[in-house]
Design a protein around this motif. Structure first.
Motif, PDB file in Angstrom:
ATOM      1  N   ILE A 154       0.851  -1.180   0.000  1.00 44.98           N
ATOM      2  CA  ILE A 154       0.000   0.000   0.000  1.00 44.98           C
ATOM      3  C   ILE A 154       0.890   1.234   0.000  1.00 44.98           C
ATOM      4  O   ILE A 154       2.002   1.209   0.538  1.00 44.98           O
ATOM      5  CB  ILE A 154      -0.953   0.009   1.221  1.00 44.98           C
ATOM      6  N   VAL A 155       0.410   2.307  -0.625  1.00 45.43           N
ATOM      7  CA  VAL A 155       1.143   3.564  -0.690  1.00 45.43           C
ATOM      8  C   VAL A 155       0.462   4.583   0.222  1.00 45.43           C
ATOM      9  O   VAL A 155      -0.767   4.716   0.212  1.00 45.43           O
ATOM     10  CB  VAL A 155       1.182   4.094  -2.137  1.00 45.43           C
ATOM     11  N   PHE A 156       1.262   5.302   1.012  1.00 48.79           N
ATOM     12  CA  PHE A 156       0.781   6.386   1.860  1.00 48.79           C
ATOM     13  C   PHE A 156       1.276   7.707   1.269  1.00 48.79           C
ATOM     14  O   PHE A 156       2.485   7.958   1.237  1.00 48.79           O
ATOM     15  CB  PHE A 156       1.298   6.240   3.289  1.00 48.79           C
ATOM     16  N   PRO A 157       0.380   8.559   0.774  1.00 46.64           N
ATOM     17  CA  PRO A 157       0.817   9.825   0.186  1.00 46.64           C
ATOM     18  C   PRO A 157       1.528  10.724   1.197  1.00 46.64           C
ATOM     19  O   PRO A 157       1.231  10.707   2.395  1.00 46.64           O
ATOM     20  CB  PRO A 157      -0.489  10.462  -0.302  1.00 46.64           C
ATOM     21  N   LYS A 158       2.438  11.520   0.685  1.00 47.07           N
ATOM     22  CA  LYS A 158       3.258  12.416   1.496  1.00 47.07           C
ATOM     23  C   LYS A 158       2.403  13.303   2.402  1.00 47.07           C
ATOM     24  O   LYS A 158       1.440  13.926   1.967  1.00 47.07           O
ATOM     25  CB  LYS A 158       4.098  13.301   0.569  1.00 47.07           C
ATOM     26  N   GLY A 159       2.751  13.308   3.685  1.00 47.10           N
ATOM     27  CA  GLY A 159       2.143  14.227   4.633  1.00 47.10           C
ATOM     28  C   GLY A 159       0.827  13.786   5.232  1.00 47.10           C
ATOM     29  O   GLY A 159       0.357  14.407   6.182  1.00 47.10           O
ATOM     30  N   LEU A 160       0.197  12.706   4.704  1.00 42.67           N
ATOM     31  CA  LEU A 160      -1.108  12.296   5.214  1.00 42.67           C
ATOM     32  C   LEU A 160      -0.948  11.341   6.398  1.00 42.67           C
ATOM     33  O   LEU A 160      -0.031  10.521   6.449  1.00 42.67           O
ATOM     34  CB  LEU A 160      -1.932  11.630   4.113  1.00 42.67           C
ATOM     35  N   ILE A 161      -1.882  11.453   7.342  1.00 45.72           N
ATOM     36  CA  ILE A 161      -1.855  10.583   8.524  1.00 45.72           C
ATOM     37  C   ILE A 161      -2.174   9.154   8.109  1.00 45.72           C
ATOM     38  O   ILE A 161      -3.137   8.905   7.376  1.00 45.72           O
ATOM     39  CB  ILE A 161      -2.855  11.093   9.573  1.00 45.72           C
ATOM     40  N   HIS A 162      -1.370   8.202   8.596  1.00 46.94           N
ATOM     41  CA  HIS A 162      -1.571   6.799   8.248  1.00 46.94           C
ATOM     42  C   HIS A 162      -1.171   5.905   9.421  1.00 46.94           C
ATOM     43  O   HIS A 162      -0.598   6.373  10.406  1.00 46.94           O
ATOM     44  CB  HIS A 162      -0.794   6.430   6.984  1.00 46.94           C
ATOM     45  N   TYR A 163      -1.487   4.623   9.303  1.00 51.54           N
ATOM     46  CA  TYR A 163      -1.223   3.656  10.371  1.00 51.54           C
ATOM     47  C   TYR A 163      -1.130   2.278   9.754  1.00 51.54           C
ATOM     48  O   TYR A 163      -1.581   2.036   8.631  1.00 51.54           O
ATOM     49  CB  TYR A 163      -2.359   3.688  11.415  1.00 51.54           C
ATOM     50  N   HIS A 164      -0.551   1.318  10.491  1.00 51.53           N
ATOM     51  CA  HIS A 164      -0.626  -0.089  10.113  1.00 51.53           C
ATOM     52  C   HIS A 164      -0.555  -0.940  11.373  1.00 51.53           C
ATOM     53  O   HIS A 164       0.144  -0.600  12.324  1.00 51.53           O
ATOM     54  CB  HIS A 164       0.455  -0.511   9.105  1.00 51.53           C
ATOM     55  N   ALA A 165      -1.345  -2.016  11.378  1.00 51.18           N
ATOM     56  CA  ALA A 165      -1.494  -2.830  12.577  1.00 51.18           C
ATOM     57  C   ALA A 165      -1.594  -4.305  12.212  1.00 51.18           C
ATOM     58  O   ALA A 165      -2.157  -4.672  11.177  1.00 51.18           O
ATOM     59  CB  ALA A 165      -2.748  -2.411  13.346  1.00 51.18           C
ATOM     60  N   ASN A 166      -1.035  -5.147  13.071  1.00 49.77           N
ATOM     61  CA  ASN A 166      -1.107  -6.594  12.887  1.00 49.77           C
ATOM     62  C   ASN A 166      -2.490  -7.074  13.339  1.00 49.77           C
ATOM     63  O   ASN A 166      -2.844  -6.971  14.516  1.00 49.77           O
ATOM     64  CB  ASN A 166      -0.012  -7.269  13.715  1.00 49.77           C
ATOM     65  N   VAL A 167      -3.271  -7.595  12.402  1.00 42.95           N
ATOM     66  CA  VAL A 167      -4.601  -8.107  12.737  1.00 42.95           C
ATOM     67  C   VAL A 167      -4.654  -9.627  12.601  1.00 42.95           C
ATOM     68  O   VAL A 167      -5.734 -10.222  12.670  1.00 42.95           O
ATOM     69  CB  VAL A 167      -5.685  -7.454  11.853  1.00 42.95           C
ATOM     70  N   GLY A 168      -3.487 -10.250  12.411  1.00 42.71           N
ATOM     71  CA  GLY A 168      -3.433 -11.702  12.319  1.00 42.71           C
ATOM     72  C   GLY A 168      -3.189 -12.346  13.673  1.00 42.71           C
ATOM     73  O   GLY A 168      -3.101 -11.664  14.703  1.00 42.71           O
ATOM     74  N   ARG A 169      -3.048 -13.655  13.658  1.00 41.86           N
ATOM     75  CA  ARG A 169      -2.870 -14.410  14.900  1.00 41.86           C
ATOM     76  C   ARG A 169      -1.421 -14.743  15.188  1.00 41.86           C
ATOM     77  O   ARG A 169      -1.115 -15.407  16.185  1.00 41.86           O
ATOM     78  CB  ARG A 169      -3.700 -15.697  14.840  1.00 41.86           C
ATOM     79  N   VAL A 170      -0.518 -14.307  14.322  1.00 44.80           N
ATOM     80  CA  VAL A 170       0.913 -14.571  14.493  1.00 44.80           C
ATOM     81  C   VAL A 170       1.668 -13.266  14.273  1.00 44.80           C
ATOM     82  O   VAL A 170       1.125 -12.298  13.726  1.00 44.80           O
ATOM     83  CB  VAL A 170       1.400 -15.648  13.495  1.00 44.80           C
ATOM     84  N   PRO A 171       2.934 -13.198  14.686  1.00 44.66           N
ATOM     85  CA  PRO A 171       3.724 -11.997  14.405  1.00 44.66           C
ATOM     86  C   PRO A 171       3.805 -11.711  12.906  1.00 44.66           C
ATOM     87  O   PRO A 171       3.648 -12.613  12.079  1.00 44.66           O
ATOM     88  CB  PRO A 171       5.100 -12.346  14.982  1.00 44.66           C
ATOM     89  N   ALA A 172       4.039 -10.458  12.565  1.00 46.28           N
ATOM     90  CA  ALA A 172       4.083 -10.028  11.168  1.00 46.28           C
ATOM     91  C   ALA A 172       5.365  -9.240  10.904  1.00 46.28           C
ATOM     92  O   ALA A 172       6.014  -8.742  11.830  1.00 46.28           O
ATOM     93  CB  ALA A 172       2.861  -9.180  10.832  1.00 46.28           C
ATOM     94  N   VAL A 173       5.709  -9.150   9.615  1.00 45.88           N
ATOM     95  CA  VAL A 173       6.887  -8.399   9.184  1.00 45.88           C
ATOM     96  C   VAL A 173       6.516  -7.613   7.932  1.00 45.88           C
ATOM     97  O   VAL A 173       5.834  -8.134   7.040  1.00 45.88           O
ATOM     98  CB  VAL A 173       8.081  -9.327   8.863  1.00 45.88           C
ATOM     99  N   ALA A 174       6.972  -6.364   7.863  1.00 44.29           N
ATOM    100  CA  ALA A 174       6.774  -5.555   6.661  1.00 44.29           C
ATOM    101  C   ALA A 174       8.035  -4.744   6.401  1.00 44.29           C
ATOM    102  O   ALA A 174       8.860  -4.533   7.298  1.00 44.29           O
ATOM    103  CB  ALA A 174       5.569  -4.630   6.810  1.00 44.29           C
ATOM    104  N   PHE A 175       8.177  -4.304   5.153  1.00 46.63           N
ATOM    105  CA  PHE A 175       9.259  -3.398   4.769  1.00 46.63           C
ATOM    106  C   PHE A 175       8.644  -2.130   4.218  1.00 46.63           C
ATOM    107  O   PHE A 175       7.642  -2.166   3.504  1.00 46.63           O
ATOM    108  CB  PHE A 175      10.169  -4.050   3.724  1.00 46.63           C
ATOM    109  N   THR A 176       9.242  -1.001   4.563  1.00 50.97           N
ATOM    110  CA  THR A 176       8.764   0.280   4.075  1.00 50.97           C
ATOM    111  C   THR A 176       9.885   1.012   3.356  1.00 50.97           C
ATOM    112  O   THR A 176      11.066   0.804   3.638  1.00 50.97           O
ATOM    113  CB  THR A 176       8.240   1.171   5.213  1.00 50.97           C
ATOM    114  N   SER A 177       9.489   1.885   2.434  1.00 45.46           N
ATOM    115  CA  SER A 177      10.446   2.695   1.702  1.00 45.46           C
ATOM    116  C   SER A 177       9.906   4.120   1.604  1.00 45.46           C
ATOM    117  O   SER A 177       8.690   4.326   1.511  1.00 45.46           O
ATOM    118  CB  SER A 177      10.667   2.125   0.303  1.00 45.46           C
TER     119      SER A 177
END
Length: 222
Positions: A154-177
């Protein structure tokens, strides 16, 4: 090499695709302010850093390892962010790009925040995330949210408020740029309720339509 739905190397390749937009973003101001100090006699100040003599640069200045290693998510919101910025990868200075690995415990999250100097994209390596951003007042404060599984981004446009949360039953991993070497970070709750010195609670009570005591309780937390 056996085919996988999304390999670690494919993730890094996708992250590299942000470079053209990164060049288009920086150089913008890379710091909130810059208090002048006496500069080193042999230093050159470029985009927030003093530059090494290019004749002394080595491959290690452009190399970072360990992004495949899991981190324990032990902070208050259940996440652990491993940044790859110019501070710990000197070769990124002036390139207008930055990365991060995010490890999420079960129920872990990155709370609502904004990057004033960069757009961001997030790609899921493991687990299931709920991610979204909110448009500006001018656009009606619309929420754009998606549930992301392995291989989704997913892309978050510059300057806009955003969030991300683990909603699964196991740990999660993500990469951001980010398309800035210094995207900046403004966490909404920390900024509003944790400022130093505190914002007058009467102001916040009117702004959030809450009683003064509730505002003071929130300020005590943050």
């Amino acid at each position: 090499m056996p085919m996988k739905s999304l390999s670690f190397f494919a993730i890094l390749s996708l992250l590299a695709l942000t470079l053209p937009s990164a060049i288009a973003s920086d150089p913008s101001p890379l710091q909130d302010f810059c208090v002048g100090v006496n500069t080193p006699a042999d230093g050159v100040f470029v985009n927030g850093k003093f530059c090494k003599d290019p004749k002394l640069a080595t491959a290690d200045d452009f190399f970072f390892t360990g992004l495949d290693k899991p981190r324990v998510a032990t902070n208050a919101v259940g996440t652990n962010v491993t940044p790859v910025f110019a501070d710990n990868l000197p070769g990124l200075n002036t390139l207008g790009i930055a990365f991060a690995r995010v490890d999420y415990a079960v129920n872990g999250l990155i709370p609502p925040h904004t990057h004033p100097r960069a757009s961001e994209f997030l790609i899921v390596q493991e687990g299931t995330l709920l991610a979204g951003f909110v448009s500006s007042d001018q656009d009606g404060n619309r929420l754009f949210a998606k549930t992301l599984n392995k291989g989704d981004l997913i892309v978050f446009p510059k300057g806009l408020i955003h969030y991300h949360a683990n909603v699964g039953r196991v740990p999660a991993v993500a990469f951001t740029s980010f398309n800035s070497q210094n995207p900046g970070l403004i966490t909404v709750a920390n900024t509003v309720f944790g400022s130093n010195p505190p914002i007058n609670p009467d102001i916040l009570a009117r702004a959030f339509q809450l009683n003064r005591r509730k505002i003071m309780d929130l300020q005590a937390i943050f």
